[in-house]
Design a protein around this motif. Structure first.
Motif, short mmCIF file in Angstrom:
data_model
loop_
_atom_site.label_atom_id
_atom_site.label_comp_id
_atom_site.label_asym_id
_atom_site.label_seq_id
_atom_site.Cartn_x
_atom_site.Cartn_y
_atom_site.Cartn_z
N UNK A 158 1.05 -1.12 0.12
CA UNK A 158 -0.24 -0.15 0.12
C UNK A 158 0.89 1.21 0.07
N UNK A 159 0.39 2.30 0.00
CA UNK A 159 0.71 3.62 -0.62
C UNK A 159 1.88 3.46 -1.36
N UNK A 160 2.25 2.96 -2.12
CA UNK A 160 2.94 3.20 -3.29
C UNK A 160 4.20 2.86 -3.25
N UNK A 161 4.11 2.24 -2.07
CA UNK A 161 5.47 1.37 -1.45
C UNK A 161 6.28 0.17 -2.72
N UNK A 162 7.48 0.30 -3.27
CA UNK A 162 7.73 -0.52 -4.30
C UNK A 162 7.58 -0.54 -5.18
N UNK A 163 6.48 0.89 -5.60
CA UNK A 163 6.22 0.34 -6.98
C UNK A 163 7.02 0.74 -8.17
N UNK A 164 7.16 0.82 -9.70
CA UNK A 164 8.56 1.45 -10.22
C UNK A 164 8.20 1.43 -11.40
N UNK A 165 8.21 1.83 -12.49
CA UNK A 165 8.43 2.13 -14.06
C UNK A 165 9.28 1.98 -14.45
N UNK A 166 9.43 0.30 -15.24
CA UNK A 166 10.77 -0.06 -16.05
C UNK A 166 10.38 -0.15 -17.08
N UNK A 167 11.48 0.63 -17.74
CA UNK A 167 11.60 1.04 -19.42
C UNK A 167 13.05 0.02 -19.95
N UNK A 168 13.30 -0.63 -19.28
CA UNK A 168 14.38 -1.17 -19.85
C UNK A 168 14.70 -2.65 -19.57
N UNK A 169 14.28 -3.48 -20.88
CA UNK A 169 14.35 -5.58 -20.36
C UNK A 169 15.17 -5.78 -19.03
N UNK A 170 16.45 -4.65 -18.90
CA UNK A 170 16.76 -5.37 -18.13
C UNK A 170 16.87 -5.60 -16.59
N UNK A 171 15.59 -4.35 -16.35
CA UNK A 171 15.37 -4.65 -15.49
C UNK A 171 14.18 -5.32 -14.75
N UNK A 172 13.84 -5.26 -15.91
CA UNK A 172 12.73 -7.38 -15.62
C UNK A 172 13.66 -8.23 -15.48
N UNK A 173 14.17 -8.07 -15.71
CA UNK A 173 15.58 -9.82 -16.13
C UNK A 173 15.77 -9.82 -14.73
N UNK A 174 15.81 -8.97 -13.69
CA UNK A 174 16.39 -9.10 -12.49
C UNK A 174 15.94 -9.17 -11.06
#
Ligand SMILES: Nc1ncnc2c1ncn2[C@@H]1O[C@H](COP(=O)(O)OP(=O)(O)O)[C@@H](O)[C@H]1O
Ligand SMILES: [Mg+2]
Length: 334
Positions: A158-174
């Motif tokens: 809740x409270x937007x904790x841990x929410x991020x916008x991912x723009x690169x595939x490398x960020x998804x891979x990790x």
């Protein structure tokens, strides 16, 4: 002799939701009490000194026993919890509160279980309302299959904790593939909060859509109500899907095609309830009066299109009031 007014205990009165309920009820023929974990919680000081209590945290194993004992001691008729961590522990012991004469203004255990897990909610609402494409980040997760940009968020949070916008595939891979995260289609449009008032029999008496125009620390500080048939129908469909029997806040965001899509449901009173009350639907009062036996009309209850800005307001009193509650907090912590 007239009967004593019913006694209502609101928890989380340091937060905007708890305070908004106290303020909505202040002119009602009720005796209001408030609780919070924090002796500095502002809402405590809106109440008479004999009506303030320091509570254990919702995730403290002593929480429910402590609140139940307090309700018995204070002859509470209605309990309105407003803090996420308190909701399930209380809902699981609703019968014990009922046996003590206390009605909870709180969603059912089944509704809460679905709403506190954003993946369970997405599955429940699938095929009923539009939801953003969502996958669990587990062993089967395939980063190559995800269109970018994408949102990553905890399944429970809740409270937007841990929410991020991912723009690169490398960020998804990790991303850790332990099943606690969701990856979701990014919704680029405006965001709406739909306040829903369902009766105990599940009938939806009111939907008040609010646009969140400016958000500070997770709280809408500028907003407006608006009448919109599509948002109304959306909120009603979600309420049916989760078998809602009280107040909840359905959050949606508009997708690239201009359609609303479901973000989450907070199955409790939202912090921006004052806007909905001011627009004409006093959800705290209607829900508390229902708990006291006064039926909620069929509706749909009318409301006005209005806008809101928010500002801080001070309250002044003797410092002794604070030291009293600091002492109570120290007793609970020991
Ligand atoms: N799929 C999404 N697309 C765009 N923004 C999002 C998306 N999911 C969440 N957000 C943003 O993050 C905020 C918090 O997300 P939400 O799902 O409501 O979780 P929380 O329980 O933390 O409030 C939203 O109010 C919105 O601004
Ligand atoms: Mg949210």
């Amino acid at each position: 002799m007239p009967a004593d007014p019913p006694r209502v205990l609101v928890t989380g009165v340091g937060g905007p939701s708890g305070i908004s309920i106290l303020r909505a009820l202040e002119d009602a023929p009720l005796t209001l009490l408030g609780g919070d974990i924090d002796p500095y919680a502002a809402g405590l000081y809106l109440l008479d000194a004999t009506r303030r209590s320091i509570l254990p945290r919702g995730d403290d194993p002593r929480f429910t026993d402590d609140v139940l004992a307090r309700c018995e001691r204070e002859a509470i008729d209605v309990l309105v919890p407003t803090v996420d961590s308190e909701l399930l522990p209380l809902a699981r012991r609703r019968d014990e509160f009922a046996a003590a004469g206390v009605t909870l203004v709180l969603a059912s255990e089944a509704t809460l279980e679905v709403c506190l897990d954003k993946w369970a909610l997405a599955e429940r609402c699938h095929g009923r309302v539009r939801g953003p494409a969502t996958v669990v980040v587990d062993a089967a997760f395939d980063p190559r299959a995800i269109p970018l940009p994408a949102i990553v968020k905890p399944r429970s949070g809740s409270g937007s904790r841990g929410i991020r916008l991912l723009e690169k595939r490398a960020e998804l891979e990790v991303l850790e593939r332990d099943g606690t995260l969701l990856v979701q289609e990014h919704l680029p449009g405006p965001e709406y909060s739909l306040d829903v008032l369902a009766r105990a029999d599940g009938h939806v008496a009111a939907v008040v859509p609010r646009e969140r125009l400016k958000v500070d620390s997770g709280i809408a500080v500028t907003g407006r109500t608006l009448k919109d048939d599509a948002l109304d129908a959306f909120a009603r469909a979600v309420a049916r899907a989760i078998e809602l029997t009280t107040v909840a806040n359905v959050q949606v965001k508009i997708d690239a095609a201009g359609e609303p899509a479901l973000l989450e449901v907070n199955a409790r009173f939202p912090g921006t309830m004052p806007l909905t009350v001011a627009a004409g639907v006093d959800m705290p009062r209607l829900a508390v009066m229902e708990a006291l036996g006064e039926p909620i009309p069929d509706g749909p209850l009318p409301f006005a299109e209005i806008a809101m800005v928010r500002y801080f307001q001070e309250r002044f009193f003797a410092f002794d009031d604070i030291t009293d509650l600091q002492r109570h907090a120290a007793e609970i912590a020991s």
